[in-house]
Write a protein that holds these residues in place. Structure first.
Motif, PDB file in Angstrom:
ATOM      1  N   TYR A  50      -3.289  34.069   3.064  1.00 32.07           N
ATOM      2  CA  TYR A  50      -2.682  35.284   2.508  1.00 32.07           C
ATOM      3  C   TYR A  50      -2.920  36.491   3.416  1.00 32.07           C
ATOM      4  O   TYR A  50      -1.994  37.252   3.717  1.00 32.07           O
ATOM      5  N   LEU A  51      -4.179  36.662   3.855  1.00 35.24           N
ATOM      6  CA  LEU A  51      -4.526  37.849   4.629  1.00 35.24           C
ATOM      7  C   LEU A  51      -4.110  37.745   6.095  1.00 35.24           C
ATOM      8  O   LEU A  51      -3.762  38.750   6.720  1.00 35.24           O
ATOM      9  N   GLY A  52      -4.151  36.536   6.642  1.00 33.61           N
ATOM     10  CA  GLY A  52      -3.893  36.376   8.065  1.00 33.61           C
ATOM     11  C   GLY A  52      -2.470  36.016   8.429  1.00 33.61           C
ATOM     12  O   GLY A  52      -2.066  36.190   9.588  1.00 33.61           O
ATOM     13  N   VAL A  53      -1.677  35.516   7.460  1.00 28.87           N
ATOM     14  CA  VAL A  53      -0.314  35.077   7.765  1.00 28.87           C
ATOM     15  C   VAL A  53       0.716  35.765   6.874  1.00 28.87           C
ATOM     16  O   VAL A  53       1.631  36.436   7.357  1.00 28.87           O
ATOM     17  N   LEU A  54       0.579  35.604   5.557  1.00 27.03           N
ATOM     18  CA  LEU A  54       1.620  36.098   4.654  1.00 27.03           C
ATOM     19  C   LEU A  54       1.652  37.620   4.578  1.00 27.03           C
ATOM     20  O   LEU A  54       2.734  38.217   4.539  1.00 27.03           O
ATOM     21  N   LEU A  55       0.484  38.268   4.538  1.00 21.62           N
ATOM     22  CA  LEU A  55       0.468  39.727   4.522  1.00 21.62           C
ATOM     23  C   LEU A  55       1.053  40.317   5.805  1.00 21.62           C
ATOM     24  O   LEU A  55       1.906  41.214   5.746  1.00 21.62           O
ATOM     25  N   PRO A  56       0.642  39.832   6.992  1.00 18.68           N
ATOM     26  CA  PRO A  56       1.293  40.342   8.210  1.00 18.68           C
ATOM     27  C   PRO A  56       2.801  40.091   8.227  1.00 18.68           C
ATOM     28  O   PRO A  56       3.556  40.917   8.747  1.00 18.68           O
ATOM     29  N   PHE A  57       3.243  38.966   7.664  1.00 21.70           N
ATOM     30  CA  PHE A  57       4.687  38.697   7.612  1.00 21.70           C
ATOM     31  C   PHE A  57       5.392  39.738   6.741  1.00 21.70           C
ATOM     32  O   PHE A  57       6.474  40.226   7.097  1.00 21.70           O
ATOM     33  N   ALA A  58       4.782  40.085   5.607  1.00 18.57           N
ATOM     34  CA  ALA A  58       5.369  41.121   4.746  1.00 18.57           C
ATOM     35  C   ALA A  58       5.400  42.469   5.468  1.00 18.57           C
ATOM     36  O   ALA A  58       6.384  43.216   5.367  1.00 18.57           O
ATOM     37  N   LEU A  59       4.332  42.785   6.197  1.00 18.45           N
ATOM     38  CA  LEU A  59       4.307  44.041   6.952  1.00 18.45           C
ATOM     39  C   LEU A  59       5.355  44.045   8.060  1.00 18.45           C
ATOM     40  O   LEU A  59       6.001  45.071   8.316  1.00 18.45           O
ATOM     41  N   LEU A  60       5.535  42.899   8.710  1.00 21.83           N
ATOM     42  CA  LEU A  60       6.574  42.784   9.729  1.00 21.83           C
ATOM     43  C   LEU A  60       7.952  42.996   9.109  1.00 21.83           C
ATOM     44  O   LEU A  60       8.823  43.648   9.705  1.00 21.83           O
ATOM     45  N   SER A  61       8.152  42.458   7.911  1.00 17.34           N
ATOM     46  CA  SER A  61       9.422  42.655   7.215  1.00 17.34           C
ATOM     47  C   SER A  61       9.663  44.138   6.950  1.00 17.34           C
ATOM     48  O   SER A  61      10.790  44.634   7.105  1.00 17.34           O
ATOM     49  N   TYR A  62       8.601  44.845   6.562  1.00 17.27           N
ATOM     50  CA  TYR A  62       8.742  46.289   6.339  1.00 17.27           C
ATOM     51  C   TYR A  62       9.162  47.003   7.621  1.00 17.27           C
ATOM     52  O   TYR A  62      10.025  47.888   7.598  1.00 17.27           O
ATOM     53  N   VAL A  63       8.556  46.607   8.744  1.00 18.50           N
ATOM     54  CA  VAL A  63       8.907  47.224  10.022  1.00 18.50           C
ATOM     55  C   VAL A  63      10.387  46.975  10.335  1.00 18.50           C
ATOM     56  O   VAL A  63      11.104  47.882  10.784  1.00 18.50           O
ATOM     57  N   VAL A  64      10.853  45.749  10.085  1.00 22.71           N
ATOM     58  CA  VAL A  64      12.264  45.432  10.324  1.00 22.71           C
ATOM     59  C   VAL A  64      13.160  46.306   9.450  1.00 22.71           C
ATOM     60  O   VAL A  64      14.130  46.903   9.928  1.00 22.71           O
ATOM     61  N   PHE A  65      12.833  46.390   8.158  1.00 20.46           N
ATOM     62  CA  PHE A  65      13.638  47.215   7.257  1.00 20.46           C
ATOM     63  C   PHE A  65      13.626  48.682   7.700  1.00 20.46           C
ATOM     64  O   PHE A  65      14.645  49.382   7.631  1.00 20.46           O
ATOM     65  N   ARG A  66      12.475  49.119   8.155  1.00 21.37           N
ATOM     66  CA  ARG A  66      12.332  50.515   8.572  1.00 21.37           C
ATOM     67  C   ARG A  66      13.194  50.807   9.792  1.00 21.37           C
ATOM     68  O   ARG A  66      13.890  51.823   9.866  1.00 21.37           O
ATOM     69  N   LEU A  67      13.130  49.915  10.764  1.00 27.52           N
ATOM     70  CA  LEU A  67      13.886  50.122  11.992  1.00 27.52           C
ATOM     71  C   LEU A  67      15.393  50.059  11.763  1.00 27.52           C
ATOM     72  O   LEU A  67      16.163  50.733  12.456  1.00 27.52           O
ATOM     73  N   LEU A  68      15.808  49.260  10.781  1.00 29.15           N
ATOM     74  CA  LEU A  68      17.236  49.125  10.488  1.00 29.15           C
ATOM     75  C   LEU A  68      17.751  50.208   9.545  1.00 29.15           C
ATOM     76  O   LEU A  68      18.952  50.276   9.278  1.00 29.15           O
ATOM     77  N   GLY A  69      16.857  51.033   9.028  1.00 26.52           N
ATOM     78  CA  GLY A  69      17.287  52.047   8.080  1.00 26.52           C
ATOM     79  C   GLY A  69      17.730  51.464   6.753  1.00 26.52           C
ATOM     80  O   GLY A  69      18.622  51.999   6.072  1.00 26.52           O
ATOM     81  N   PHE A  70      17.105  50.355   6.345  1.00 22.85           N
ATOM     82  CA  PHE A  70      17.505  49.631   5.130  1.00 22.85           C
ATOM     83  C   PHE A  70      17.451  50.522   3.892  1.00 22.85           C
ATOM     84  O   PHE A  70      18.356  50.514   3.050  1.00 22.85           O
ATOM     85  N   GLY A  71      16.407  51.326   3.778  1.00 26.61           N
ATOM     86  CA  GLY A  71      16.238  52.148   2.590  1.00 26.61           C
ATOM     87  C   GLY A  71      17.344  53.162   2.417  1.00 26.61           C
ATOM     88  O   GLY A  71      17.836  53.400   1.309  1.00 26.61           O
ATOM     89  N   LEU A  86      12.710  57.906  -1.741  1.00 27.28           N
ATOM     90  CA  LEU A  86      13.383  56.747  -2.324  1.00 27.28           C
ATOM     91  C   LEU A  86      13.649  55.675  -1.273  1.00 27.28           C
ATOM     92  O   LEU A  86      13.504  54.472  -1.552  1.00 27.28           O
ATOM     93  N   ALA A  87      14.041  56.088  -0.066  1.00 28.03           N
ATOM     94  CA  ALA A  87      14.304  55.122   0.997  1.00 28.03           C
ATOM     95  C   ALA A  87      13.032  54.383   1.383  1.00 28.03           C
ATOM     96  O   ALA A  87      13.033  53.151   1.556  1.00 28.03           O
ATOM     97  N   THR A  88      11.942  55.120   1.519  1.00 22.41           N
ATOM     98  CA  THR A  88      10.664  54.493   1.870  1.00 22.41           C
ATOM     99  C   THR A  88      10.217  53.529   0.779  1.00 22.41           C
ATOM    100  O   THR A  88       9.773  52.411   1.071  1.00 22.41           O
ATOM    101  N   PHE A  89      10.339  53.953  -0.470  1.00 24.66           N
ATOM    102  CA  PHE A  89       9.977  53.078  -1.584  1.00 24.66           C
ATOM    103  C   PHE A  89      10.826  51.808  -1.574  1.00 24.66           C
ATOM    104  O   PHE A  89      10.312  50.702  -1.786  1.00 24.66           O
ATOM    105  N   THR A  90      12.112  51.943  -1.315  1.00 25.07           N
ATOM    106  CA  THR A  90      13.008  50.786  -1.287  1.00 25.07           C
ATOM    107  C   THR A  90      12.608  49.805  -0.195  1.00 25.07           C
ATOM    108  O   THR A  90      12.582  48.581  -0.416  1.00 25.07           O
ATOM    109  N   GLU A  91      12.283  50.328   0.977  1.00 21.64           N
ATOM    110  CA  GLU A  91      11.883  49.456   2.085  1.00 21.64           C
ATOM    111  C   GLU A  91      10.561  48.759   1.793  1.00 21.64           C
ATOM    112  O   GLU A  91      10.398  47.556   2.066  1.00 21.64           O
ATOM    113  N   LEU A  92       9.609  49.479   1.220  1.00 20.63           N
ATOM    114  CA  LEU A  92       8.329  48.870   0.858  1.00 20.63           C
ATOM    115  C   LEU A  92       8.506  47.812  -0.224  1.00 20.63           C
ATOM    116  O   LEU A  92       7.906  46.730  -0.154  1.00 20.63           O
ATOM    117  N   LEU A  93       9.332  48.122  -1.216  1.00 22.32           N
ATOM    118  CA  LEU A  93       9.561  47.164  -2.296  1.00 22.32           C
ATOM    119  C   LEU A  93      10.275  45.916  -1.779  1.00 22.32           C
ATOM    120  O   LEU A  93       9.937  44.783  -2.172  1.00 22.32           O
TER     121      LEU A  93
END
Length: 364
Positions: A50-71, A86-93
Motif C-alpha cells: 500500500y505504502l510503497g506501490v499503490l499510494l505512489p501510483f495514486a500520487l502519480l495519477s494526481y500528477v497526471v490529472f494536474r498536468l492535463l488540467g483535468f479538474g 473545486l478543480a484541485t478537489f476534483t483532481e485529488l478525488l
C-alpha cells in the motif's frame, strides 16, 4: 494549471485517461496481492504494498490529472479562487478513486491471510470516506498556491490549517469513521484501565472494526480536550492486562509528544519548499534540506516511541508491555519485524526491536 499543453483536454479524453489509470490500478493491485500472498509475513507485506506501490501510483495519477488540467475540464474552467479549489478537489478525488480501484483487488487477499469477514464493498466504503475527507483537506492546502498570495502568507496559512486539523481531529474522525459512545459498563471499564495506565482524556469513542479485526487505541486532540478512540476489536479481543499496557503506551506517546514531533517536523520541512516558491534559493538543495528536516523529525519521533515504551514499562512493567505488543501482533497476524537499522522514513521503530528492548529491560 496546464503544464503540458496550451488548451484544456476534452471531457472525453479526461474520461479515457481516468479509465486507463483505473484499469492499470486494478492490474497493479491484483498482481501485487498475488505476489504478497506468497511471501513471508504477508500482513506486513500488504502494508508495504500500500505504502510503497499503490499510494505512489495514486500520487502519480494526481500528477497526471494536474498536468492535463483535468479538474478545470470537469468544473468548466474559470480562474477564480473557487474554481481553483473545486478543480484541485476534483483532481485529488479522481486520483483517490484510481487508488481505490488499485486497492479493491487486495481486499480478498487481506481477508484470506488474516481470516477476517471483510467484504470488498464494506472495505471500499470505509476507504472511500477516507479518500473524500483527505481530498477536501488536501484541496484546502494546495489550492491557495494558485491564488497569487505571497509564499510567506501561504506558508502561514498551510501551517495554520495543519495545526487546526490536528486540534479538530476528535471531531473529524467521527465524520470519516463509524463511531459510537461507550455504554456505562464499557465506560467504567475503560476509566479503570486508563487510570492504571496513567492516560488522561476528556472522553472516549469506539470505532466499529468487528469485521476488519484491528485492535487499536489512539488519542487525538490538544491538551485540555483529548479524545481516546478504541476499536471494537480492542475491547472484544484483548484482556485487561494487555489493554492496560497498550493504553499506557498511548499515555507515554502523549507524554513524549510523539505526534507533535511529527507535525513540527512536517511544518519545518515545508519552509525550504516555500522558499523555492519565493525564489530564495536553488530548487534541489532546498528540496534536499526539506527532506533532511523531515527525516530528522521522524528520527525524533522514533525516540519518542521508545520513551513511550519506557513510560509504559514504568507503569505496568516491561514484561507486560512486551507481552501486550506481542499480543497486538498476534491479533493482527503480524510477525514482529526486526532491523539493525530503522527505516529512516518510519516514525516508529520495528515492533520486534521494541519487544526485544523491553525484554532486556525486564531481564536487568
Amino acid at each position: 494549471m496546464y503544464a503540458l499543453q496550451s488548451s484544456p483536454i476534452s471531457i472525453g479524453t479526461a474520461v479515457f485517461v481516468v479509465s486507463v489509470l483505473a484499469v492499470v490500478g486494478i492490474a497493479l493491485g491484483a498482481l501485487g496481492s498475488a505476489v504478497v500472498q506468497r511471501l513471508s509475513n504477508p500482513v506486513a507485506r500488504y502494508r508495504q504494498l500500500y505504502l510503497g506501490v499503490l499510494l505512489p501510483f495514486a500520487l502519480l495519477s494526481y500528477v497526471v490529472f494536474r498536468l492535463l488540467g483535468f479538474g478545470y475540464v470537469v468544473v468548466g474552467g474559470g480562474a477564480g479562487t473557487v474554481e481553483a479549489l473545486l478543480a484541485t478537489f476534483t483532481e485529488l478525488l479522481a486520483a483517490g478513486v484510481v487508488g481505490l480501484t488499485a486497492y479493491a483487488p487486495t481486499v480478498r487477499g487481506v481477508r484470506s491471510v488474516r481470516d477476517i469477514d471483510l467484504s470488498t464493498g464494506r472495505a471500499l466504503v470505509r476507504m472511500g470516506r477516507y479518500v473524500l475527507g483527505l481530498s477536501v483537506f488536501a484541496a484546502l492546502i494546495t489550492a491557495p498556491l494558485e491564488t497569487g498570495l505571497s509564499p510567506v502568507v501561504l506558508l502561514a496559512a498551510v501551517a495554520a490549517l495543519i495545526v487546526a486539523a490536528q486540534a479538530a481531529a476528535p471531531w473529524i474522525i467521527p465524520v470519516v469513521r463509524s463511531v459510537r459512545t461507550p455504554d456505562e459498563s464499557t465506560e467504567a471499564t475503560l476509566t479503570r484501565l486508563r487510570e492504571r495506565a496513567g492516560l488522561t482524556v476528556r472522553d472516549v469513542r469506539i470505532l466499529d472494526t468487528d469485521r476488519e479485526g484491528t485492535a487499536n487505541a489512539t488519542v487525538r486532540g490538544v491538551p485540555g480536550y483529548r479524545r481516546l478512540f478504541v476499536t471494537s476489536t480492542f475491547l472484544n479481543t484483548l484482556d485487561d492486562e494487555t489493554a492496560t499496557a497498550l493504553l499506557a503506551v498511548q499515555a507515554g506517546r502523549q507524554d513524549a509528544r510523539v505526534l507533535a514531533r511529527v507535525v513540527a517536523g512536517l511544518l519545518l520541512a515545508l519552509v525550504p519548499l516555500f522558499m523555492t516558491l519565493a525564489d530564495r534559493g536553488p530548487l534541489w538543495p532546498l528540496f534536499g534540506a526539506s527532506l533532511g528536516v523531515f527525516i530528522v523529525s521522524l528520527w525524533t519521533a522514533r525516540r519518542g516511541v521508545r520513551a513511550a515504551d519506557d513510560y509504559a514499562a514504568e507503569r505496568v512493567g516491561p514484561d507486560a508491555v512486551a507481552d501486550a505488543l506481542e499480543r497486538y501482533a498476534d491479533v493482527h497476524d503480524m510477525e514482529p519485524s526486526r532491523r539493525r537499522v530503522s527505516n529512516p522514513f518510519s516514525q516508529s521503530p520495528p515492533l520486534g526491536n521494541r519487544i526485544d528492548r523491553l525484554r532486556e529491560q525486564a531481564g536487568k
